[in-house]
Design an enzyme around this catalytic site. Structure first.
Site, PDB file in Angstrom:
ATOM      1  CB  CYS A 143      -0.927  -0.017   1.210  1.00  0.00           C
ATOM      2  SG  CYS A 143      -1.847   1.502   1.385  1.00  0.00           S
ATOM      3  CB  CYS A 175      -3.262   2.597  -1.639  1.00  0.00           C
ATOM      4  SG  CYS A 175      -3.358   0.943  -0.968  1.00  0.00           S
ATOM      5  CE  LYS A 218      -4.848   3.872  -6.362  1.00  0.00           C
ATOM      6  NZ  LYS A 218      -5.495   2.589  -6.303  1.00  0.00           N
ATOM      7  CE1 TYR A 258       2.172   3.833   6.970  1.00  0.00           C
ATOM      8  CE2 TYR A 258       1.961   1.553   7.670  1.00  0.00           C
ATOM      9  CZ  TYR A 258       1.421   2.679   7.094  1.00  0.00           C
ATOM     10  OH  TYR A 258       0.125   2.667   6.655  1.00  0.00           O
ATOM     11  CE1 TYR A 262      -6.997  -1.299  -6.831  1.00  0.00           C
ATOM     12  CE2 TYR A 262      -7.746  -3.566  -6.924  1.00  0.00           C
ATOM     13  CZ  TYR A 262      -6.952  -2.603  -6.353  1.00  0.00           C
ATOM     14  OH  TYR A 262      -6.120  -2.913  -5.329  1.00  0.00           O
ATOM     15  CD  GLU A 268      -7.202   2.434  -9.156  1.00  0.00           C
ATOM     16  OE1 GLU A 268      -8.113   2.665  -8.347  1.00  0.00           O
ATOM     17  OE2 GLU A 268      -6.120   1.915  -8.810  1.00  0.00           O
ATOM     18  NE  ARG A 292     -13.695 -11.817 -12.078  1.00  0.00           N
ATOM     19  CZ  ARG A 292     -12.531 -12.423 -11.952  1.00  0.00           C
ATOM     20  NH1 ARG A 292     -12.080 -13.168 -12.921  1.00  0.00           N
ATOM     21  NH2 ARG A 292     -11.788 -12.278 -10.860  1.00  0.00           N
ATOM     22  N   GLY A 311      -4.176  -9.189 -12.410  1.00  0.00           N
ATOM     23  CA  GLY A 311      -4.537  -9.655 -11.074  1.00  0.00           C
ATOM     24  C   GLY A 311      -3.305  -9.892 -10.220  1.00  0.00           C
ATOM     25  CB  THR A 367      -4.918  -0.768   2.490  1.00  0.00           C
ATOM     26  OG1 THR A 367      -3.879  -1.018   1.560  1.00  0.00           O
ATOM     27  CG2 THR A 367      -4.350  -0.143   3.739  1.00  0.00           C
ATOM     28  CB  ALA A 409     -12.605   4.251  -4.459  1.00  0.00           C
ATOM     29  CG  HIS A 422     -28.862  23.217  -2.819  1.00  0.00           C
ATOM     30  ND1 HIS A 422     -28.968  22.479  -3.972  1.00  0.00           N
ATOM     31  CD2 HIS A 422     -29.029  24.519  -3.159  1.00  0.00           C
ATOM     32  CE1 HIS A 422     -29.215  23.302  -4.975  1.00  0.00           C
ATOM     33  NE2 HIS A 422     -29.248  24.537  -4.512  1.00  0.00           N
ATOM     34  CD  GLU A 441     -28.442  19.250  -3.844  1.00  0.00           C
ATOM     35  OE1 GLU A 441     -29.463  19.608  -3.234  1.00  0.00           O
ATOM     36  OE2 GLU A 441     -27.694  20.060  -4.432  1.00  0.00           O
TER      37      GLU A 441
END
Ligand SMILES: Cc1cc2nc3c(=O)[nH]c(=O)nc-3n(C[C@H](O)[C@H](O)[C@H](O)COP(=O)(O)OP(=O)(O)OC[C@H]3O[C@@H](n4cnc5c(N)ncnc54)[C@H](O)[C@@H]3O)c2cc1C
Length: 478
Positions: A56, A61, A64, A112, A192, A196, A219, A276, A325, A355, A450, A455
């Site tokens: 990730c 992620c 990307k 990290y 994805y 992307e 898919r 994949g 993730t 997403a 709005h 909305e």
């Protein structure tokens, strides 16, 4: 002698083994598990053969999404004109993007590392291999004994069949380090990651061809959303070649040549294989310890992420449940709470907001229409397809599509699908509503914000369609 809390098979003293927990892989799942376990007082070692943060942070992620941000500026520059802006001829420098991305990834990796170390967990910067239910061998030959072993080795790109010239192709790993932006790129795959990259390379100026053996994109997503995405991406200049596969890749003086199985030859500067990912189970010593794999080659685990060997657990992509993730993080957290914190809980994999950072963007939570029908639901379906307010002045042709699937008898919302600007940010919030079991009436009584795109979700009044067909298949709860 101190004894840890936990529901382990052996309530042994902490002194029996070198450590209480040995984590293999410092990615999303492994780091979370290690931090939480160490927080409970467990003695933890984490082995990482590459970089702290895992896929990730290092090559998934995060980089990307930074690329996706970069790729959105050309459209913003175009849109600005309708709002009175004059923008000079924009230029783009790929090497600046790569360099700045690398700085940010280094910063994150360090964060990290220090967060992990602050908890008291020890990082072992080398490959680790399981030698038995409680034994791990490090690359330098050291044997470490552990009360529990957590396998969090993630996944890697599937390279597919060993076709001639396969080594000429890159995967997403290498795409983050290309020296130059390819003028022409062929991307194999329709998941994805493939899409992307197709979207972002096209937006940055590459000529993109997507090659896919199937007939449609994405898919596991709603068919209608996937079809619309195909149309929209084609409108952005991406060429789709469906129903074909790559037989061979050749290097020529002018780049790479892809031989398709229908006899055609396509030319490009780069060929990216994005068909994949496969779980990282090879060379981890799983067979030595007798850890069972499932039919797909992933580590088979129960709802507590426990393998068939009571002292060995596995979380994240290596278990191939939902390969994202936040799911790996949850699984790592649940494991540590359950085993070391005397606080057992299991991860609910049924409602995971997802997403796809294509152009347009997709945000999804819950069932697709085809899944809901296959599970025997009678559906009320609501849809909206409109231009956002911004598009009125920008002149952009982009539209926003939303689709709401409602269980007819209970009026519970089963699935929400967005396609358009801001879809990912919006779907995270919708995920909360679905998690608490919101009905269509709950959506309706929510006051709209709005003017916004979101909305529309609470003002969908007219049923697009409903199906009174009785369930043919036993209903599976979502
Ligand atoms: C291009 C791309 C984009 C993605 N985008 C998204 C996204 O937008 N949103 C999202 O939620 N997910 C995304 N993902 C998926 C996400 O990255 C993974 O689901 C997540 O990283 C899985 O975490 P993990 O802990 O299971 O494994 P990983 O993060 O892969 O970590 C596994 C670690 O184990 C190490 N390792 C492996 N074997 C050994 C060994 N024997 N000894 C020592 N170390 C070892 C590896 O080096 C690696 O660091 C993306 C993935 C890719 C490839």
């Amino acid at each position: 002698m101190p004894t840890l809390k936990g529901n382990g098979d052996r309530q042994m003293t902490t002194e029996t083994y070198d450590v209480d927990l040995f984590v293999i892989g410092a990615g999303s799942g492994g780091v979370r598990a290690a931090r939480i376990a160490a927080g409970y007082g467990a003695r933890v070692k984490v082995a990482e053969e590459y970089r702290i943060g895992g896929t990730c942070v290092i090559r998934g992620c995060v980089p990307k999404k930074l690329f996706v941000y970069a790729a959105r500026f050309p459209q913003e520059f175009k849109d600005a004109a309708g709002f009175g802006w004059t923008v000079g001829e924009p230029t783009f420098d790929w090497s600046t993007l790569i360099a700045n991305k690398d700085v940010e990834i280094d910063r994150l990796e360090n964060a990290y590392r220090s967060n992990l170390e602050k908890t008291g967990a020890e990082i072992v910067p080398q490959r680790a291999t399981i030698e038995g239910p409680h034994e791990v061998r490090l690359a330098d030959g050291t044997l470490v004994t552990a009360r529990y072993i957590l396998v969090a080795t993630g996944g890697r790109p599937n390279l597919g069949l060993d076709i001639p010239g396969r080594n000429l192709g890159i995967t997403s790993n290498e795409a983050f380090h290309l020296k130059t932006l390819p003028e022409r790129i062929i991307i194999q795959g329709a998941g994805y990651i493939a899409l992307e990259f197709a979207g972002l390379f096209a937006a940055l100026g590459s000529k993109v061809t997507v090659v896919h053996r199937g007939k449609g994109l994405l898919r596991d997503f709603d068919d209608e959303v996937a079809d619309r995405l195909c149309t929209a991406m084609s409108g952005h200049g991406v060429t789709f070649e469906f129903g074909v596969t790559i037989d061979a890749i050749d290097q020529t003086g002018e780049g790479k040549q892809v031989r398709l199985n229908d006899g055609r030859v396509l030319c490009a500067d780069e060929v990216m294989l994005a068909i994949g990912r496969v779980p990282n189970t090879v060379g981890v010593g799983l067979e030595t310890a007798g850890v069972a794999l499932d039919m797909a080659g992933a580590i088979a685990v129960d709802k507590n992420s426990r393998t068939n060997i009571p002292s060995i657990y596995a979380v994240g992509d290596v278990t191939n449940r939902v390969n994202l993730t936040p799911v790996a993080i949850r699984e790592g957290h649940a494991f540590a709470d359950t085993v070391f914190g005397d606080n057992p809980w299991v991860v609910d994999h049924s409602l995971v907001p997802t997403a796809v950072f294509t152009e347009p963007e997709i945000g999804v939570v819950g069932l697709t229409e085809q899944q809901a029908r296959a599970q025997g639901y009678r559906l009320d379906i609501y849809k909206a397809d409109f231009r956002s307010l911004k598009a009125t002045l920008s002149g952009s042709k982009e539209r926003f599509f939303m689709k709401l699937l409602v269980d007819q008898p209970t009026q519970r919302v089963l699935g929400v699908h967005f396609m358009g600007d801001g879809a990912a940010e919006m779907i995270q919030m919708v995920g909360i509503a679905l998690t608490v079991g919101a009905t269509k009436a709950d959506f309706d009584r929510t006051i709209a914000l709005h003017p916004s795109t979101a909305e529309e979700l609470v003002t969908l009044r007219v049923k697009h369609s409903s199906s009174d067909k009785p369930a043919e298949v036993a209903r599976v709860a979502v």
